[in-house]
Design a protein around this motif. Structure first.
Motif, PDB file in Angstrom:
ATOM      1  N   ASN A  71      14.177   3.350   0.665  1.00 53.41           N
ATOM      2  CA  ASN A  71      14.167   4.382   1.547  1.00 53.41           C
ATOM      3  C   ASN A  71      13.954   3.972   2.982  1.00 53.41           C
ATOM      4  N   ASP A  72      13.849   4.902   3.832  1.00 57.06           N
ATOM      5  CA  ASP A  72      13.658   4.371   5.299  1.00 57.06           C
ATOM      6  C   ASP A  72      12.484   3.807   5.706  1.00 57.06           C
ATOM      7  N   THR A  73      11.472   4.125   5.151  1.00 63.11           N
ATOM      8  CA  THR A  73      10.125   3.542   5.454  1.00 63.11           C
ATOM      9  C   THR A  73      10.094   2.140   4.806  1.00 63.11           C
ATOM     10  N   MET A  74      10.268   1.791   3.302  1.00 62.64           N
ATOM     11  CA  MET A  74      10.400   0.491   2.849  1.00 62.64           C
ATOM     12  C   MET A  74      11.524  -0.241   3.734  1.00 62.64           C
ATOM     13  N   SER A  75      12.495   0.337   4.139  1.00 67.60           N
ATOM     14  CA  SER A  75      13.518  -0.448   4.650  1.00 67.60           C
ATOM     15  C   SER A  75      12.942  -1.137   5.980  1.00 67.60           C
ATOM     16  N   LEU A  76      11.971  -0.312   6.570  1.00 63.09           N
ATOM     17  CA  LEU A  76      11.293  -0.501   7.902  1.00 63.09           C
ATOM     18  C   LEU A  76      10.642  -1.727   7.783  1.00 63.09           C
ATOM     19  N   THR A  77       9.747  -1.676   6.891  1.00 55.42           N
ATOM     20  CA  THR A  77       8.810  -2.729   6.512  1.00 55.42           C
ATOM     21  C   THR A  77       9.342  -4.103   5.974  1.00 55.42           C
ATOM     22  N   GLY A  78      10.648  -3.776   5.533  1.00 58.65           N
ATOM     23  CA  GLY A  78      11.363  -4.835   5.067  1.00 58.65           C
ATOM     24  C   GLY A  78      11.867  -5.488   6.284  1.00 58.65           C
ATOM     25  N   TRP A  79      12.284  -5.129   7.249  1.00 60.09           N
ATOM     26  CA  TRP A  79      12.957  -5.648   8.553  1.00 60.09           C
ATOM     27  C   TRP A  79      11.793  -6.067   9.281  1.00 60.09           C
ATOM     28  N   PHE A 111       0.729  -1.078  -0.075  1.00 58.90           N
ATOM     29  CA  PHE A 111      -0.046   0.091  -0.038  1.00 58.90           C
ATOM     30  C   PHE A 111       0.898   1.203   0.078  1.00 58.90           C
ATOM     31  N   ILE A 112       2.140   1.181   0.678  1.00 64.12           N
ATOM     32  CA  ILE A 112       2.765   2.624   0.762  1.00 64.12           C
ATOM     33  C   ILE A 112       3.388   2.696  -0.742  1.00 64.12           C
ATOM     34  N   GLN A 113       3.633   1.642  -1.352  1.00 59.86           N
ATOM     35  CA  GLN A 113       4.294   1.765  -2.901  1.00 59.86           C
ATOM     36  C   GLN A 113       3.219   2.106  -3.885  1.00 59.86           C
ATOM     37  N   LEU A 114       1.785   1.501  -3.648  1.00 59.41           N
ATOM     38  CA  LEU A 114       0.881   1.926  -4.400  1.00 59.41           C
ATOM     39  C   LEU A 114       0.624   3.448  -4.302  1.00 59.41           C
ATOM     40  N   TRP A 115       0.624   3.865  -3.006  1.00 54.90           N
ATOM     41  CA  TRP A 115       0.275   5.413  -2.613  1.00 54.90           C
ATOM     42  C   TRP A 115       1.355   6.243  -3.561  1.00 54.90           C
ATOM     43  N   ASP A 116       2.677   5.887  -3.626  1.00 50.87           N
ATOM     44  CA  ASP A 116       3.473   6.569  -4.388  1.00 50.87           C
ATOM     45  C   ASP A 116       3.536   6.335  -5.976  1.00 50.87           C
ATOM     46  N   VAL A 117       3.098   5.381  -6.330  1.00 52.47           N
ATOM     47  CA  VAL A 117       2.662   5.107  -7.839  1.00 52.47           C
ATOM     48  C   VAL A 117       1.830   6.411  -8.180  1.00 52.47           C
ATOM     49  N   ILE A 118       0.496   6.389  -7.126  1.00 55.24           N
ATOM     50  CA  ILE A 118      -0.364   7.251  -7.822  1.00 55.24           C
ATOM     51  C   ILE A 118      -0.118   8.827  -7.555  1.00 55.24           C
ATOM     52  N   HIS A 119       0.732   9.089  -6.711  1.00 54.54           N
ATOM     53  CA  HIS A 119       1.245  10.469  -6.488  1.00 54.54           C
ATOM     54  C   HIS A 119       2.417  10.795  -7.258  1.00 54.54           C
ATOM     55  N   ASN A 120       3.417   9.931  -7.547  1.00 52.26           N
ATOM     56  CA  ASN A 120       4.459  10.296  -8.231  1.00 52.26           C
ATOM     57  C   ASN A 120       4.988   9.609  -9.447  1.00 52.26           C
ATOM     58  N   GLY A 121       4.044   8.632  -9.774  1.00 51.09           N
ATOM     59  CA  GLY A 121       4.197   7.671 -10.960  1.00 51.09           C
ATOM     60  C   GLY A 121       4.976   6.342 -10.729  1.00 51.09           C
ATOM     61  N   TYR A 122       4.831   5.444 -11.679  1.00 47.27           N
ATOM     62  CA  TYR A 122       5.149   4.237 -11.603  1.00 47.27           C
ATOM     63  C   TYR A 122       6.787   4.249 -11.561  1.00 47.27           C
ATOM     64  N   TRP A 123       7.278   4.776 -12.328  1.00 47.46           N
ATOM     65  CA  TRP A 123       8.729   4.786 -12.354  1.00 47.46           C
ATOM     66  C   TRP A 123       9.365   5.171 -11.136  1.00 47.46           C
ATOM     67  N   HIS A 124       8.702   5.991 -10.223  1.00 50.04           N
ATOM     68  CA  HIS A 124       9.533   6.598  -9.080  1.00 50.04           C
ATOM     69  C   HIS A 124       9.060   5.494  -8.095  1.00 50.04           C
ATOM     70  N   ALA A 125       8.001   4.921  -7.882  1.00 53.27           N
ATOM     71  CA  ALA A 125       7.769   3.729  -6.956  1.00 53.27           C
ATOM     72  C   ALA A 125       8.550   2.447  -7.192  1.00 53.27           C
ATOM     73  N   SER A 156      11.753   2.573  -8.352  1.00 51.11           N
ATOM     74  CA  SER A 156      13.244   2.980  -8.346  1.00 51.11           C
ATOM     75  C   SER A 156      13.994   2.703  -7.266  1.00 51.11           C
ATOM     76  N   ILE A 157      15.220   2.386  -7.228  1.00 52.60           N
ATOM     77  CA  ILE A 157      15.986   2.019  -6.195  1.00 52.60           C
ATOM     78  C   ILE A 157      15.815   2.653  -4.992  1.00 52.60           C
ATOM     79  N   GLU A 158      15.823   4.106  -5.349  1.00 52.25           N
ATOM     80  CA  GLU A 158      15.879   5.335  -4.310  1.00 52.25           C
ATOM     81  C   GLU A 158      14.661   4.890  -3.271  1.00 52.25           C
ATOM     82  N   PHE A 159      13.558   4.578  -4.017  1.00 54.57           N
ATOM     83  CA  PHE A 159      12.158   4.354  -3.337  1.00 54.57           C
ATOM     84  C   PHE A 159      12.215   3.416  -2.592  1.00 54.57           C
ATOM     85  N   VAL A 160      12.477   2.015  -3.021  1.00 54.78           N
ATOM     86  CA  VAL A 160      12.348   1.164  -2.482  1.00 54.78           C
ATOM     87  C   VAL A 160      13.562   0.471  -1.296  1.00 54.78           C
TER      88      VAL A 160
END
Length: 564
Positions: free
Chosen positions: A519-527, A497-511, A513-517
């Motif tokens: 980032n601190d929030t996505m790393s937290l959900t990864g841990w 859902f975090i990634q889906l939100w970013d797709v809608i707001h910033n575009g598919y390429w951004h969500a 991208s290596i920078e987004f996946v």
């Protein structure tokens, strides 16, 4: 234009790509057809569920219970013929592959949360992320398929009721053949990534074909097809005596029909090579992934479960036949045409999206029916004379009940969510996809494969022997369920859902991208994936493997003690 070239797509979208991918900076958004057919799929879903509930409400045969066991039962006393005893080795292999897959899956999750290191170790120098990802998917397919192979062998032997000459030898041959394919292909994929097979056709034939879910080298794939054909021959020989019994004949023919479909409908996986057009490859690839797994394998699985219940005398023969036919109709009605929901944005026509989205929604209907039937069976099995059988096979039933639950959640709720065209347009390739994949693949086919393995264990152990194995199986059941739920609730679903939100707001390429996946929030959900992984591995996979090994050892010792 730079962003569009990142996807390898033309700057001007057409009906074939349905304006994919989403790029708000150049006003490229979803085509109108995506919204229209998403609404239409909702109508199909609601009408289908309503018809399902109407059918159940009008069903006069609400009692699953057979008045008496329709066929002589093969008791779980540990004194089984050689062909049944030999299947314990398959269960040990399933447990080993499952344990390996969970460990590799933990490594995949770690690469996501901390791509740079593995607790200070350079794990990627030995096991690169591409390899562990390949092994994670490949091992899942292999241990699930091994469990189904085992299930077909034991059910056909019990239903046929005769030990024909050479059956035990054929069982050992199948064990060796599948073992060679399984472990040989995994090592060959490792060697391929290390450069042993070169960059040409050698890697395609011996290493990895490079297509997700069809990674196995073509040579090993051909050997596996031969193994499946031999397996089908064994099932035919096992089941032939049942074809002469009027009460068994119809169930036996249905069982054989779906069993033969398993090797036949895997063959499209070789209808392409390393130079075939992408759209053609993906057509055949999802023919195998969707129709083979979610179509014929699911119909074969439903038949096996029904035959187990009939053999135990818990389900009447008429009820078992009725459930098999109804499930097959509903599964194929939605599943065959619904395969097209994988092809919304890769060159297929808008007509494909229209029909596949609507019929894909219908795939939820048999899952609703399964939940209703599962609850009905749960109530009936605890009253009226079935207590002995239910108690003896309690954990077999529990694994099968988990199939119904995760079928509805993983394949139904999460599957329908991402199959809607308007949702798929934004989420495809995000973590909502593996969220559905984990809940559906392990929750449905995984639990079913493990349930068949537990059935084989129970058949080969008497009550005293089973008591020492049961605790391991019980622990694994709850470890798998709790661990899978934690993976989804703490990591996969929030990440999606975090990634889906970013797709809608910033575009598919951004969500993506290596920078987004990273980032601190996505790393937290990864841990946050770690707690669920730990429970799944330590309290699920490890106890199951120990229980399988212990059952094999107990059976081996008791058999040789008798011979001495």
């Amino acid at each position: 234009s730079g962003r569009l070239s990142f996807y390898g797509l033309p700057a001007i979208a057409d009906g074939c790509t349905n304006n994919f991918p989403y790029e708000p900076t150049i006003d490229q958004g979803p085509a109108d057809a995506l919204t229209v057919w998403s609404v239409a799929s909702l109508l199909f879903l609601l009408v289908g569920i309503g018809a399902c509930l109407l059918f159940v409400g009008r069903d006069k045969e609400a009692d699953w219970k057979a008045s008496v066991p329709p066929y002589p039962m093969m008791s779980a006393d540990g004194n089984q013929p050689a062909s049944i005893r030999g299947l314990l080795k398959f269960v040990v292999v399933v447990g080993l592959l499952l344990l390996g897959q969970t460990l590799v899956g933990g490594a995949v999750a770690h690469y996501r949360a901390d791509p740079g290191s593995f607790y200070g170790l350079d794990l990627s120098s030995v096991f690169p992320s591409q390899l562990v990802r390949t092994w994670h998917i490949q091992l899942a397919i292999l241990w699930v398929a091994t469990g189904f192979v085992l299930g077909g062998l034991i059910i056909s032997r019990i239903f046929g009721g005769k030990e024909w000459k050479g059956l035990a030898t054929m069982t050992y041959f199948l064990f060796g053949a599948f073992g060679f394919v399984i472990f040989g292909s995994l090592l060959a994929e490792w060697a391929g990534l290390a450069g042993w097979w070169g960059n040409g056709s050698g890697s395609f034939w011996l290493g990895s074909q490079g297509w997700e879910y069809v990674e196995m080298g073509r040579a090993f794939q051909l050997i596996m097809i031969v193994g499946f054909l031999v397996w089908a021959y064994v099932l035919i020989r096992n089941t032939m005596p049942a074809l002469k019994v009027p009460g068994k004949r119809f169930l036996a023919w249905v069982f054989l029909a779906f069993a033969i479909c398993v090797p036949v409908f895997y063959i499209p996986a070789i209808f392409f090579d390393d130079m075939t057009n992408y759209t053609v490859v993906d057509t055949w690839r999802f023919w195998m992934i969707h129709l083979w797994v979610e179509g014929f394998f699911e119909a074969f699985a439903t038949t096996m479960v029904a035959m187990i219940f009939v053999e135990m005398g818990i389900v009447s023969r008429q009820r078992g036949i009725k459930i098999i036919i109804l499930e097959a109709i509903l599964t194929f009605m939605g599943g065959i045409i619904g395969t097209g929901h994988h092809w919304y944005f890769e060159g297929q026509s808008t007509f494909n999206m229209a029909v596949s989205s609507c019929f894909s929604a219908m795939e939820v209907v048999p899952l609703v029916l399964l939940c209703l039937e599962g609850w009905r069976f749960y109530r009936i099995s605890r009253v009226g004379g079935a207590e002995g059988v239910v108690h003896q096979h309690k954990w077999v039933f529990n694994y099968f009940m988990a199939v119904g639950f995760w079928n509805f959640i993983g394949a139904g709720v999460f599957g329908f969510l991402i199959n809607m065209p308007i949702v798929s347009y934004f989420e495809i390739g995000t973590y909502l996809t593996p969220n559905h994949g984990h809940a559906a693949l392990f929750g449905v086919f995984g639990f079913l494969s493990l349930g068949l393995c537990v059935y084989a264990l129970r058949k080969n152990l008497n009550d005293a022997q089973w008591a020492s194995v049961k605790l391991w199986i019980k622990c694994s059941f709850w470890g798998f369920n709790i661990g899978l739920a934690m993976m989804i609730a703490l990591s996969l679903l929030p990440s999606g859902f975090i990634q889906l939100w970013d797709v809608i707001h910033n575009g598919y390429w951004h969500a993506r991208s290596i920078e987004f996946v990273t980032n601190d929030t996505m790393s937290l959900t990864g841990w946050l994936r770690m707690p669920g992984d730990v429970v799944f591995i330590l309290f699920g996979a490890v106890p199951f493997f120990i229980g399988a090994c212990k059952a094999w050892w107990i059976n081996w010792k008791s058999r040789h003690a008798v011979e001495d």
